[in-house]
Design a protein around this motif. Structure first.
Motif, PDB file in Angstrom:
ATOM      1  N   VAL A 575       0.875  -1.167   0.000  1.00 22.34           N
ATOM      2  CA  VAL A 575       0.000   0.000   0.000  1.00 22.34           C
ATOM      3  C   VAL A 575       0.916   1.223   0.000  1.00 22.34           C
ATOM      4  O   VAL A 575       1.567   1.513   1.003  1.00 22.34           O
ATOM      5  CB  VAL A 575      -0.928   0.016   1.226  1.00 22.34           C
ATOM      6  N   VAL A 576       0.990   1.908  -1.118  1.00 21.84           N
ATOM      7  CA  VAL A 576       1.903   3.033  -1.269  1.00 21.84           C
ATOM      8  C   VAL A 576       1.164   4.318  -0.899  1.00 21.84           C
ATOM      9  O   VAL A 576       0.126   4.642  -1.483  1.00 21.84           O
ATOM     10  CB  VAL A 576       2.429   3.128  -2.718  1.00 21.84           C
ATOM     11  N   VAL A 577       1.675   5.024   0.099  1.00 25.95           N
ATOM     12  CA  VAL A 577       1.089   6.307   0.489  1.00 25.95           C
ATOM     13  C   VAL A 577       1.529   7.340  -0.545  1.00 25.95           C
ATOM     14  O   VAL A 577       2.707   7.685  -0.635  1.00 25.95           O
ATOM     15  CB  VAL A 577       1.522   6.707   1.911  1.00 25.95           C
ATOM     16  N   PRO A 586       3.434   5.436 -10.990  1.00 20.25           N
ATOM     17  CA  PRO A 586       3.173   3.999 -10.870  1.00 20.25           C
ATOM     18  C   PRO A 586       4.441   3.224 -10.502  1.00 20.25           C
ATOM     19  O   PRO A 586       5.275   2.928 -11.371  1.00 20.25           O
ATOM     20  CB  PRO A 586       2.672   3.621 -12.274  1.00 20.25           C
ATOM     21  N   VAL A 587       4.587   2.884  -9.243  1.00 19.96           N
ATOM     22  CA  VAL A 587       5.785   2.156  -8.826  1.00 19.96           C
ATOM     23  C   VAL A 587       5.815   0.753  -9.426  1.00 19.96           C
ATOM     24  O   VAL A 587       6.854   0.078  -9.388  1.00 19.96           O
ATOM     25  CB  VAL A 587       5.882   2.090  -7.288  1.00 19.96           C
ATOM     26  N   GLU A 588       4.689   0.300 -10.016  1.00 17.16           N
ATOM     27  CA  GLU A 588       4.648  -1.015 -10.655  1.00 17.16           C
ATOM     28  C   GLU A 588       5.692  -1.145 -11.756  1.00 17.16           C
ATOM     29  O   GLU A 588       6.138  -2.262 -12.078  1.00 17.16           O
ATOM     30  CB  GLU A 588       3.261  -1.277 -11.259  1.00 17.16           C
ATOM     31  N   CYS A 589       6.111  -0.031 -12.378  1.00 14.14           N
ATOM     32  CA  CYS A 589       7.050  -0.104 -13.498  1.00 14.14           C
ATOM     33  C   CYS A 589       8.479  -0.337 -13.051  1.00 14.14           C
ATOM     34  O   CYS A 589       9.357  -0.585 -13.889  1.00 14.14           O
ATOM     35  CB  CYS A 589       6.969   1.170 -14.331  1.00 14.14           C
ATOM     36  N   LEU A 590       8.771  -0.257 -11.744  1.00 19.08           N
ATOM     37  CA  LEU A 590      10.137  -0.400 -11.244  1.00 19.08           C
ATOM     38  C   LEU A 590      10.527  -1.864 -11.114  1.00 19.08           C
ATOM     39  O   LEU A 590       9.677  -2.747 -11.055  1.00 19.08           O
ATOM     40  CB  LEU A 590      10.267   0.290  -9.888  1.00 19.08           C
ATOM     41  N   SER A 591      11.838  -2.087 -11.058  1.00 19.00           N
ATOM     42  CA  SER A 591      12.376  -3.428 -10.823  1.00 19.00           C
ATOM     43  C   SER A 591      13.230  -3.409  -9.571  1.00 19.00           C
ATOM     44  O   SER A 591      13.969  -2.443  -9.326  1.00 19.00           O
ATOM     45  CB  SER A 591      13.226  -3.893 -12.010  1.00 19.00           C
ATOM     46  N   ASP A 592      13.137  -4.461  -8.756  1.00 21.02           N
ATOM     47  CA  ASP A 592      13.940  -4.518  -7.539  1.00 21.02           C
ATOM     48  C   ASP A 592      15.356  -4.958  -7.863  1.00 21.02           C
ATOM     49  O   ASP A 592      15.717  -5.160  -9.042  1.00 21.02           O
ATOM     50  CB  ASP A 592      13.286  -5.429  -6.503  1.00 21.02           C
ATOM     51  N   ARG A 593      16.186  -5.124  -6.817  1.00 24.29           N
ATOM     52  CA  ARG A 593      17.593  -5.462  -7.046  1.00 24.29           C
ATOM     53  C   ARG A 593      17.762  -6.802  -7.744  1.00 24.29           C
ATOM     54  O   ARG A 593      18.733  -7.038  -8.449  1.00 24.29           O
ATOM     55  CB  ARG A 593      18.345  -5.478  -5.711  1.00 24.29           C
ATOM     56  N   LEU A 603       1.171  -7.125  -5.667  1.00 24.12           N
ATOM     57  CA  LEU A 603      -0.056  -6.352  -5.754  1.00 24.12           C
ATOM     58  C   LEU A 603       0.218  -4.970  -5.171  1.00 24.12           C
ATOM     59  O   LEU A 603       0.794  -4.858  -4.081  1.00 24.12           O
ATOM     60  CB  LEU A 603      -1.182  -7.035  -4.986  1.00 24.12           C
ATOM     61  N   VAL A 604      -0.175  -3.922  -5.879  1.00 21.76           N
ATOM     62  CA  VAL A 604       0.115  -2.556  -5.450  1.00 21.76           C
ATOM     63  C   VAL A 604      -1.175  -1.735  -5.495  1.00 21.76           C
ATOM     64  O   VAL A 604      -1.928  -1.792  -6.470  1.00 21.76           O
ATOM     65  CB  VAL A 604       1.173  -1.883  -6.348  1.00 21.76           C
ATOM     66  N   SER A 605      -1.433  -1.007  -4.427  1.00 26.00           N
ATOM     67  CA  SER A 605      -2.524  -0.028  -4.411  1.00 26.00           C
ATOM     68  C   SER A 605      -2.005   1.247  -3.766  1.00 26.00           C
ATOM     69  O   SER A 605      -0.922   1.262  -3.174  1.00 26.00           O
ATOM     70  CB  SER A 605      -3.754  -0.563  -3.666  1.00 26.00           C
ATOM     71  N   TYR A 606      -2.787   2.306  -3.877  1.00 28.48           N
ATOM     72  CA  TYR A 606      -2.330   3.629  -3.448  1.00 28.48           C
ATOM     73  C   TYR A 606      -3.363   4.267  -2.535  1.00 28.48           C
ATOM     74  O   TYR A 606      -4.573   4.105  -2.727  1.00 28.48           O
ATOM     75  CB  TYR A 606      -2.090   4.536  -4.666  1.00 28.48           C
ATOM     76  N   SER A 842       1.490  -0.344 -17.152  1.00 32.44           N
ATOM     77  CA  SER A 842       1.515   0.302 -15.830  1.00 32.44           C
ATOM     78  C   SER A 842       0.760   1.626 -15.821  1.00 32.44           C
ATOM     79  O   SER A 842       0.799   2.349 -14.824  1.00 32.44           O
ATOM     80  CB  SER A 842       2.963   0.539 -15.371  1.00 32.44           C
ATOM     81  N   ALA A 843       0.052   1.934 -16.914  1.00 33.95           N
ATOM     82  CA  ALA A 843      -0.625   3.224 -16.992  1.00 33.95           C
ATOM     83  C   ALA A 843      -1.780   3.328 -16.004  1.00 33.95           C
ATOM     84  O   ALA A 843      -2.067   4.403 -15.482  1.00 33.95           O
ATOM     85  CB  ALA A 843      -1.141   3.460 -18.411  1.00 33.95           C
ATOM     86  N   PHE A 844      -2.467   2.206 -15.734  1.00 29.22           N
ATOM     87  CA  PHE A 844      -3.607   2.232 -14.820  1.00 29.22           C
ATOM     88  C   PHE A 844      -3.180   1.800 -13.414  1.00 29.22           C
ATOM     89  O   PHE A 844      -2.509   0.773 -13.251  1.00 29.22           O
ATOM     90  CB  PHE A 844      -4.722   1.311 -15.327  1.00 29.22           C
ATOM     91  N   ILE A 845      -3.570   2.605 -12.418  1.00 26.52           N
ATOM     92  CA  ILE A 845      -3.262   2.284 -11.029  1.00 26.52           C
ATOM     93  C   ILE A 845      -4.534   2.363 -10.194  1.00 26.52           C
ATOM     94  O   ILE A 845      -5.501   3.015 -10.583  1.00 26.52           O
ATOM     95  CB  ILE A 845      -2.174   3.220 -10.448  1.00 26.52           C
ATOM     96  N   LEU A 846      -4.508   1.700  -9.050  1.00 26.37           N
ATOM     97  CA  LEU A 846      -5.705   1.570  -8.214  1.00 26.37           C
ATOM     98  C   LEU A 846      -5.531   2.324  -6.906  1.00 26.37           C
ATOM     99  O   LEU A 846      -4.589   2.066  -6.150  1.00 26.37           O
ATOM    100  CB  LEU A 846      -5.983   0.097  -7.922  1.00 26.37           C
ATOM    101  N   TYR A 847      -6.443   3.254  -6.640  1.00 30.23           N
ATOM    102  CA  TYR A 847      -6.513   3.912  -5.343  1.00 30.23           C
ATOM    103  C   TYR A 847      -7.593   3.228  -4.507  1.00 30.23           C
ATOM    104  O   TYR A 847      -8.644   2.852  -5.028  1.00 30.23           O
ATOM    105  CB  TYR A 847      -6.893   5.384  -5.496  1.00 30.23           C
ATOM    106  N   GLY A 848      -7.344   3.093  -3.222  1.00 22.62           N
ATOM    107  CA  GLY A 848      -8.400   2.614  -2.339  1.00 22.62           C
ATOM    108  C   GLY A 848      -7.966   1.496  -1.432  1.00 22.62           C
ATOM    109  O   GLY A 848      -6.808   1.076  -1.393  1.00 22.62           O
ATOM    110  N   GLY A 849      -8.972   1.001  -0.672  1.00 25.80           N
ATOM    111  CA  GLY A 849      -8.696   0.016   0.370  1.00 25.80           C
ATOM    112  C   GLY A 849      -8.563  -1.386  -0.148  1.00 25.80           C
ATOM    113  O   GLY A 849      -8.291  -2.296   0.608  1.00 25.80           O
TER     114      GLY A 849
END
Length: 849
Positions: A575-577, A586-593, A603-606, A842-849
């Motif tokens: 849950v990204v503040v 959209p942090v979904e487009c990033l890659s980790d180490r 799963l990512v929401s905002y 990654s253009a669409f992102i989800l806000y909410g609970g």
């Protein structure tokens, strides 16, 4: 902005007034006895002398002469004659300009009563009395009463005279009033109506045309309309030849333009205009007039922004000298001079002097009004100054004092986003100061710094308990073992002190100082990557390679996420503040180490805050399959905006998935249809709302961000503005949704370009569509971060809804969203994968609970 000019233009004697007059013998028949002829001549002479005295500013003399005229006319013609009404109006106006507003009411009321009795309630001279009555109420600060009288007057002129100059003056006056009341959309249309009539009747360069152009430009500036800059410059050009005839119209036009230029960071041009204004004010009003001091202060701010610190000091010093000479050394308004000079010394790194002046400004203004916003701002700025010097103990002292004042000040502001955004909150900086001092008990500050206005709406926070804080225990209780909340506290643009990140899981909260954080570079890395993704999504050329922006994604990850990675790697749901520079990204487009793509692995929401997530999380366990939907698409826009035929196919593709569906396509996709559903309570009954149309994102004025609907057969906007009825513009704004809508939807999908954009407000995140629909009651909102490809959007939505509404399974938005992303990555056409780049999935992102 400056509001130079009369409060209200009168009809009688106005230069553009050609209202038809009544016949001389109308009304009560005059006594015809010859012995009254001398009295009639005396009454006419008194009326003429009274008007001359009034025009020359000798209001005492005008009052005496009008009283004499009234006595003579009443004795000759009776108390209810129309000539008596005219004299009573003249008396009232002289009393008003003399400052005797209470005494002015009785003669004006009598004049209105006589005209209504003798001429009827719809006569043009009755409208003149209504207009003058509105002016009196306006002067007394009774704006609601003034509006009612003025609306009646304008309706009469419009009905009786049509596109007459009297109608134009009434529309202009009512526009001024609605502007002052904050009804900007009504004001805009009233000004436009007045301007069209005046330009047609008088020509494009007449003084009344220029005045209305000035006010229209001002209201467009206030609402952030893209036409404002052109209109503000046009007003200045039109006013230039009128400088000798009416210097105030040019001052008004120039001050409006200068304010716009400062907002647009065009400081040098603004300074040149302020210099012209100051010079002209000195010539017209005198060198020590209060308006000269006001414009010097505004010029000093612009000079400071431009880095012209010596010039700024001269302007501010002269402004203070004038104000102190006029108001006295102890006057509260000198606080504005102290605060301006303190900012100047802070820019010059004279911290001790700046701190003393900041506190002097705060103390001076508080002696006049406790917890005044200027006092809060002054102490906040002092705290930020000490933070940049690394003096965190001094910063904590100033910021703590500012915070206590902020709480009291914000309770004086209306509910909603205005409560947090009416000035910069001090809590983020206070939390960083405490963390730098080794204290981690900062959640109360963070809670008040992130998404607070939205949380208060959702929580329905009561006035009796406006400071309720969601505890860390309350947030942890809302998290399952595989979900974490991740967020950051960072300096605002232009500030240069440390940033911290945090991760909350079901056990604890971890605070981490970001070791590689360099404010401008960190901000720029995110902005550059977002711009490149947006450009790639809009490009009509062949899709870029999936790894085309690897360097930028690695830098963003290294700065913002890598320090937090030990507490993120085992979580399935982040849950990204969405605050700070990452708001709307959209942090979904990033890659980790390890090279794993965030959006395809997790799963990512905002959310704007952890507290809001905790509240909405209680509503996410809805296991019933959504059955009722409102689907809208393919509205006709007219020639100026291209049609979107793919949105019709998109809606038709989704329709069979629902048991109970309301479909609005083509001309049915109209604002009036949506408004009928809102007022009838039908909008509250939908589980899903899907809008497939064009959108206009306004980052500067997010409440004006709009979904475009049908532009056909829209009603006359001037009629709507005059009657204060629903104004149908063929669009739904974020501000309207936030204020008026009530929803109970599990998800609202805005299948349009850039609906995830908005204005980043420090402490609130991205204020725009997301906050508006969440505030209205939606549990989730699916939005786009940039322009989206039509075909990619169709595939994405088909997969998303197909997974979300899979028969015999509980609805789960986040897995459905991830499936839609993977579908685009894997989609094959002609042996290629055209949508594998993150600019598509990654253009669409989800806000909410």
């Amino acid at each position: 902005m400056t509001t130079t000019g009369p409060i209200m233009v009168r009809m009688q004697g106005n230069s553009d007034d050609k209202t038809p007059r009544i016949p001389a013998d109308a009304g009560v028949v005059a006594n015809t006895n010859a012995d009254v002829d001398a009295n009639a001549d005396a009454a006419d002479a008194a009326a003429q002398a009274a008007q001359e005295a009034y025009d020359s500013g000798r209001f005492d003399t005008a009052v005496a002469l009008r009283n004499e005229e009234i006595q003579l006319r009443e004795s000759m013609q009776g108390p209810d004659h129309l000539d008596v009404a005219a004299a009573l109006e003249g008396l009232s106006l002289a009393l008003q300009d003399q400052g005797e507003l209470t005494a002015a009411a009785e003669p004006l009321s009598r004049a209105l009563s006589i005209r209504e009795q003798q001429l009827g309630s719809d006569h043009v001279l009755t409208a003149e009395s209504l207009n003058d009555t509105a002016r009196l109420h306006w002067l007394k600060g009774e704006l609601g009463a003034a509006r009612g009288f003025l609306q009646r007057a304008v309706r009469i002129w419009r009905d009786q005279l049509g596109d007459h100059l009297s109608t134009a003056t009434g529309l202009h006056n009512l526009g001024r009033l609605q502007h002052d009341l904050g009804a900007y959309r009504y004001a805009e249309q009233l000004y436009r109506g007045a301007l069209a009539i005046r330009a047609q009747q008088l020509g494009p360069n007449a003084t009344p045309v220029v005045w209305t152009t000035c006010f229209l430009g001002r209201v467009l500036f206030d609402i952030g309309h893209p036409e404002a800059p052109e209109l503000l410059r046009k007003a200045v050009n039109l006013a230039q030849p009128l400088e000798e005839e009416d210097p105030f119209v040019l001052l008004h036009a120039k001050s409006n333009l200068a304010a716009h230029l400062v907002q647009g960071l065009q400081y040098e041009e603004a300074i040149d205009i302020y210099q012209q204004i100051v010079e002209r004010c000195r010539k017209v009003l005198g060198p020590d007039h209060p308006d000269v001091a006001t414009f010097l202060l505004q010029m000093g701010h612009a000079q400071r922004f431009a880095g012209r610190l010596v010039d700024a000091e001269l302007s501010l010093t002269e402004s203070r000298r004038i104000r102190e000479a006029k108001l006295g050394a102890g006057h509260a308004e000198l606080a504005y001079c102290d605060a301006a000079m303190a900012r100047l010394y802070a820019a010059q790194k004279q911290t001790e002097t700046a701190d003393r002046l900041f506190e002097a400004a705060a103390s001076r203004i508080e002696a006049w009004s406790a917890n005044h916003p200027l006092a809060v701002e002054s102490r906040t700025l002092a705290g930020l100054m000490w933070m940049e010097c690394g003096e965190f103990e001094l910063a904590e002292k100033r910021l703590s004092h500012a915070a206590s004042g902020f709480e009291a000040a914000r309770r004086k502001v209306r509910h909603g986003t205005e409560r947090t955004t009416f000035m910069a909150e001090p809590y983020s900086a206070l939390a960083i100061s405490l963390l730098e001092l080794g204290r981690e008990d900062v959640w109360a500050q963070v809670d008040k710094a992130q998404g607070r206005a939205l949380r208060e709406i959702i929580f329905r926070v009561d006035e009796a308990e406006p400071d309720a804080v969601v505890t860390m225990d309350g947030i942890r209780d809302a998290l399952d073992a595989r979900t974490v909340v991740v967020g950051w506290i960072e300096p605002r643009r232009g500030e240069s002190f440390p940033a911290w990140g945090y991760v909350i899981d079901s056990d604890d909260v971890r605070w981490v100082r970001l070791p590689n954080f360099q404010p401008e570079r960190a901000r720029q890395s995110v902005e550059v990557l977002a711009d490149e993704l947006a450009r790639a999504g809009r490009s009509s050329l062949r899709a870029p390679r999936p790894d085309a922006h690897r360097t930028q994604t690695e830098e963003v990850w290294r700065t913002w996420f890598e320090p937090l990675e030990p507490w993120l790697e085992d979580a399935d749901h982040w849950v990204v503040v969405s605050s700070g520079v990452l708001a709307g990204f959209p942090v979904e487009c990033l890659s980790d180490r390890g090279g794993s793509v965030v959006g395809l692995k997790r799963l990512v929401s905002y959310m704007p805050s952890a507290a809001t997530y905790a509240k909405l999380a209680s509503e996410r366990n809805r296991t019933k399959k959504p059955s009722r939907a409102l689907l809208l698409g393919d509205p006709p826009f007219g020639e100026a905006v291209p049609q979107l035929p793919a949105t019709r196919r998109e809606v038709e593709m989704i329709t069979p998935l629902f048991d109970d569906v309301r479909v609005l396509l083509g001309e049915d996709a109209a604002e009036a249809r949506i408004e009928d559903m809102r007022t009838g309570g039908e909008l509250e009954q939908f589980d899903v709302l899907h809008f497939a149309t064009h959108a206009i994102a306004d980052p500067e004025r997010p409440e004006r961000s709009a979904l475009l609907l049908s532009q056909q057969d829209l009603p006359d906007p001037v009629d709507a503005a005059l009657d204060e009825t629903r104004f149908f513009s063929g669009e739904i704004t974020a501000g309207e949704v936030s204020r008026n809508w009530k929803l109970n939807a599990l998800v609202v999908t805005l299948s349009a370009c850039e609906t995830g954009r908005g204005r980043h407000v420090h402490g609130e995140g991205v204020v725009g569509f997301a906050q508006a629909f969440l505030r209205a009651g939606a549990t989730h909102l699916l939005v786009s971060c940039w322009d989206v490809d039509d075909e990619a959007t169709r595939i994405f939505m088909e997969t998303f809804y197909g997974e979300f509404l899979r028969p015999n399974e509980s609805p789960d938005l986040l897995p459905a969203l991830q499936s839609a992303r993977r579908r685009l990555v894997e989609y094959e056409r002609d042996g290629r994968h055209p949508y594998s780049h993150p600019c598509y999935w990654s253009a669409f992102i989800l806000y909410g609970g």
